[in-house]
Motif scaffolding. Sequence first.
Motif, mmCIF file in Angstrom:
data_model
loop_
_atom_site.group_PDB
_atom_site.id
_atom_site.type_symbol
_atom_site.label_atom_id
_atom_site.label_comp_id
_atom_site.label_asym_id
_atom_site.label_seq_id
_atom_site.Cartn_x
_atom_site.Cartn_y
_atom_site.Cartn_z
ATOM 1 N N ARG A 500 0.848 -1.200 0.000
ATOM 2 C CA ARG A 500 0.000 0.000 0.000
ATOM 3 C C ARG A 500 0.882 1.247 0.000
ATOM 4 N NH1 ARG A 500 -2.741 -1.354 3.776
ATOM 5 N NH2 ARG A 500 -4.766 -1.858 2.837
ATOM 6 N N HIS A 501 0.547 2.179 -0.848
ATOM 7 C CA HIS A 501 1.232 3.475 -0.833
ATOM 8 C C HIS A 501 0.224 4.564 -1.200
ATOM 9 C CE1 HIS A 501 1.500 2.252 -5.075
ATOM 10 N NE2 HIS A 501 1.546 3.537 -5.367
ATOM 11 N N VAL A 502 0.540 5.782 -0.825
ATOM 12 C CA VAL A 502 -0.349 6.899 -1.122
ATOM 13 C C VAL A 502 0.297 7.798 -2.164
ATOM 14 C CG1 VAL A 502 0.548 8.353 0.750
ATOM 15 C CG2 VAL A 502 -1.793 8.716 -0.099
ATOM 16 N N VAL A 503 -0.495 8.265 -3.089
ATOM 17 C CA VAL A 503 -0.019 9.177 -4.128
ATOM 18 C C VAL A 503 -0.752 10.500 -3.946
ATOM 19 C CG1 VAL A 503 0.212 9.608 -6.590
ATOM 20 C CG2 VAL A 503 0.404 7.262 -5.709
ATOM 21 N N GLN A 504 0.000 11.596 -3.959
ATOM 22 C CA GLN A 504 -0.565 12.945 -3.838
ATOM 23 C C GLN A 504 -0.374 13.697 -5.143
ATOM 24 O OE1 GLN A 504 1.919 14.205 -0.579
ATOM 25 N NE2 GLN A 504 0.355 13.716 0.963
ATOM 26 N N GLY A 505 -1.366 14.459 -5.544
ATOM 27 C CA GLY A 505 -1.267 15.219 -6.777
ATOM 28 C C GLY A 505 -2.594 15.842 -7.138
ATOM 29 N N SER A 506 -2.733 16.208 -8.395
ATOM 30 C CA SER A 506 -3.980 16.806 -8.856
ATOM 31 C C SER A 506 -5.066 15.749 -8.984
ATOM 32 C CB SER A 506 -3.765 17.481 -10.202
ATOM 33 O OG SER A 506 -3.547 16.494 -11.211
ATOM 34 N N PRO A 507 -6.340 16.154 -8.865
ATOM 35 C CA PRO A 507 -7.419 15.189 -9.040
ATOM 36 C C PRO A 507 -7.357 14.500 -10.398
ATOM 37 C CG PRO A 507 -8.266 17.198 -8.068
ATOM 38 C CD PRO A 507 -6.852 17.483 -8.476
ATOM 39 N N GLU A 508 -6.978 15.231 -11.423
ATOM 40 C CA GLU A 508 -6.933 14.660 -12.758
ATOM 41 C C GLU A 508 -5.838 13.592 -12.873
ATOM 42 O OE1 GLU A 508 -8.889 18.424 -12.576
ATOM 43 O OE2 GLU A 508 -6.785 17.913 -12.089
ATOM 44 N N ARG A 509 -4.666 13.910 -12.281
ATOM 45 C CA ARG A 509 -3.563 12.949 -12.352
ATOM 46 C C ARG A 509 -3.915 11.668 -11.596
ATOM 47 N NH1 ARG A 509 -0.787 12.719 -15.993
ATOM 48 N NH2 ARG A 509 0.045 14.848 -15.802
ATOM 49 N N LEU A 510 -4.501 11.786 -10.418
ATOM 50 C CA LEU A 510 -4.837 10.603 -9.634
ATOM 51 C C LEU A 510 -5.985 9.823 -10.256
ATOM 52 C CD1 LEU A 510 -2.866 11.944 -7.677
ATOM 53 C CD2 LEU A 510 -4.360 11.222 -5.808
ATOM 54 N N ALA A 511 -6.920 10.532 -10.891
ATOM 55 C CA ALA A 511 -8.004 9.827 -11.578
ATOM 56 C C ALA A 511 -7.457 9.007 -12.728
ATOM 57 C CB ALA A 511 -9.039 10.826 -12.080
ATOM 58 N N SER A 512 -6.438 9.545 -13.412
ATOM 59 C CA SER A 512 -5.812 8.810 -14.508
ATOM 60 C C SER A 512 -5.137 7.538 -14.000
ATOM 61 C CB SER A 512 -4.796 9.698 -15.217
ATOM 62 O OG SER A 512 -4.124 8.990 -16.235
ATOM 63 N N LEU A 513 -4.424 7.654 -12.872
ATOM 64 C CA LEU A 513 -3.776 6.482 -12.291
ATOM 65 C C LEU A 513 -4.804 5.437 -11.846
ATOM 66 C CD1 LEU A 513 -0.993 8.151 -10.090
ATOM 67 C CD2 LEU A 513 -0.623 6.723 -12.100
ATOM 68 N N ALA A 514 -5.886 5.902 -11.269
ATOM 69 C CA ALA A 514 -6.894 4.989 -10.740
ATOM 70 C C ALA A 514 -7.705 4.296 -11.825
ATOM 71 C CB ALA A 514 -7.833 5.736 -9.792
ATOM 72 N N SER A 515 -7.697 4.840 -13.021
ATOM 73 C CA SER A 515 -8.536 4.298 -14.096
ATOM 74 C C SER A 515 -8.129 2.874 -14.484
ATOM 75 C CB SER A 515 -8.485 5.207 -15.319
ATOM 76 O OG SER A 515 -7.166 5.236 -15.878
ATOM 77 N N ALA A 516 -6.869 2.496 -14.206
ATOM 78 C CA ALA A 516 -6.394 1.155 -14.567
ATOM 79 C C ALA A 516 -6.462 0.186 -13.392
ATOM 80 C CB ALA A 516 -4.955 1.245 -15.078
ATOM 81 N N CYS A 517 -7.148 0.596 -12.316
ATOM 82 C CA CYS A 517 -7.136 -0.197 -11.088
ATOM 83 C C CYS A 517 -8.523 -0.718 -10.733
ATOM 84 C CB CYS A 517 -6.618 0.651 -9.919
ATOM 85 S SG CYS A 517 -4.904 1.193 -10.093
ATOM 86 N N ALA A 518 -8.538 -1.850 -10.060
ATOM 87 C CA ALA A 518 -9.767 -2.360 -9.461
ATOM 88 C C ALA A 518 -9.922 -1.768 -8.069
ATOM 89 C CB ALA A 518 -9.722 -3.883 -9.385
ATOM 90 N N ASP A 519 -11.120 -1.874 -7.520
ATOM 91 C CA ASP A 519 -11.396 -1.360 -6.184
ATOM 92 C C ASP A 519 -10.898 -2.373 -5.154
ATOM 93 O OD1 ASP A 519 -12.401 -0.351 -3.827
ATOM 94 O OD2 ASP A 519 -14.395 0.063 -4.620
ATOM 95 N N ALA A 520 -10.018 -1.918 -4.256
ATOM 96 C CA ALA A 520 -9.472 -2.818 -3.245
ATOM 97 C C ALA A 520 -10.548 -3.360 -2.307
ATOM 98 C CB ALA A 520 -8.394 -2.104 -2.430
ATOM 99 N N ALA A 521 -11.710 -2.741 -2.286
ATOM 100 C CA ALA A 521 -12.800 -3.268 -1.454
ATOM 101 C C ALA A 521 -13.187 -4.675 -1.887
ATOM 102 C CB ALA A 521 -14.017 -2.335 -1.530
ATOM 103 N N LEU A 522 -12.896 -5.029 -3.146
ATOM 104 C CA LEU A 522 -13.197 -6.378 -3.629
ATOM 105 C C LEU A 522 -12.388 -7.440 -2.895
ATOM 106 C CD1 LEU A 522 -13.330 -5.640 -7.466
ATOM 107 C CD2 LEU A 522 -15.256 -6.274 -6.007
ATOM 108 N N LEU A 523 -11.235 -7.063 -2.327
ATOM 109 C CA LEU A 523 -10.401 -8.027 -1.619
ATOM 110 C C LEU A 523 -11.096 -8.558 -0.369
ATOM 111 C CD1 LEU A 523 -6.808 -6.516 -1.808
ATOM 112 C CD2 LEU A 523 -8.037 -7.878 -3.486
ATOM 113 N N ALA A 524 -12.016 -7.782 0.179
ATOM 114 C CA ALA A 524 -12.724 -8.199 1.381
ATOM 115 C C ALA A 524 -14.148 -8.648 1.092
ATOM 116 C CB ALA A 524 -12.744 -7.052 2.392
ATOM 117 N N ALA A 525 -14.497 -8.717 -0.189
ATOM 118 C CA ALA A 525 -15.872 -9.081 -0.543
ATOM 119 C C ALA A 525 -16.133 -10.548 -0.269
ATOM 120 C CB ALA A 525 -16.110 -8.761 -2.011
#
Length: 525
Positions: A500-525
């Motif tokens: 786990r790591h945290v990334v800080q930046g603009s909303p647009e930059r972080l939204a771009s990074l998150a677009s290729a990711c699944a929701d970690a909440a699925l790990l506990a589903a």
Amino acid sequence: MKLDNFVCGQWRAGQGEGVALVDPMDGETLVRVGTDGIDCAAALEHARSVGGTALRALTHAQRAQRLAAIAEVLGAHRDAYFDISLRNSGATPADAGFDVDGAIFTLKTYARLGRSLGDTRGLVDGAVVPLSKEGNFVARHFLTPQKGAAIFINAFNFPAWGLWEKAAPALLAGMPVVLKPATPTAWLAQRMVADVVAAGILPEGALSILCGSARDLLDHVNESDVVSFTGSADTARHIRSHARVLAGSVRVNIEADSVNAAVLGPDAVSASAEFELAVKEVVREMTIKAGQKCTAIRRVFVPEAQTAALEAALVERLGRITVGDPRQEGVRMGPLVNRAQQAAALAGIERLKAECVVVFGGDPDFAPEGVDPARAAFVQPTVLRCEHPARARVVHEVEVFGPVVTIVPYADEAALGRMLRLGQGSLVASVYSSDGVFVHALVDEVGDLHGRMMLVDATVGAAHTGHGNVMPTCLHGGPGRAGGGEELGGLRALGLYLRRHVVQGSPERLASLASACADAALLAA
């Protein structure tokens, strides 16, 4: 025949004669293994740089598809695996199925779970965290696979399941696997790896195997690796305190000794459904794989008034179990894996006798069916009774890794809770009772010292999955002396291999990074 190691994308023989793997029915040498001359540092680096890079380039769905393909390959060679299990472990068909079919089922489960993550490569953990009044500077947490190798140092009792229950989540998470199976039963794991390699399912470097001594393997771990060990608490302490592990703060997951328990509630009187279910499960746990399971029942707690009835029921059922060569018709229980394990089990029985009397079995000279006892590695199913439970300590500390259980009478619920906690942490406890007040109080009292608790009454008698069965969608592990580790639990298992790591930046930059990711909440589903 000497088995090769698979490292750096090639099959390589170890130098020298190697160590003999034997048939536990007659002590005859079957194959040999050895890692002398194998470059462990190069093996790890190849796994990290070649295998890891290739795995991370695949999406979760693509990795899941490869797990499904592995399951198909293993299913196609099932008969060969059963034969190796018989010859090298003395496994009955039921024993082999527990290991081999359990491995295939676990792979299929993780293939299904992995598909739910879709065409993603990482995971985003939680919502956007605002860091500025204007909202133009934010943070978000991510989970990404570690860029090291998942190193598995496994136990002898489950060469198939022990491999794939760890490898499935590691590969799905995007980490390459370097396997060091326990030497006495390494043949089955090596054959499975060979079949998967021959099928060309995984990228080069994603799966390696070292058959024999681990030698200097841990001398070359780094901060991005994960070490997962199943075995004795003594070896676990050595791994945890290794200089390279400490220097790199290397993640270590341990499954160690566990004096698991079955508990009959005050209402589980003779002839009740709960009493009968408990007896059936205790006998099953003693005889499947000859009691060589980390999750097997070692202590049976029973109300004082029901002690004699429980003893009689166990003696009657165990008296009908035929022990001997699994090749012979009617044999229900085979040998321990070798004579060293046999000697350790017999020594453990002698230690338990300091506080117990033998109710059934325990004869070091008993004659199993169809074998020469002087050459074989059998231990007779053995039931002991603790003589003075309030003062006992050995029964809560000594795990006999074989077909041995100790009956521990308890006077009241306070005494029961105190004695259960003397196990200092266990993988599993099963409770046989329909008394909700009793069950709820017991779970509250000892749940913190158990990785899993199975609650059985008449309503689940035909449905429960078994005291010793580890389901891939449920947590496997335990606190304290059980190792303090966690495995499986569905997609939760991926967490061991993700950082786990945290990334800080603009909303647009972080939204771009998150677009290729699944929701970690699925790990506990």
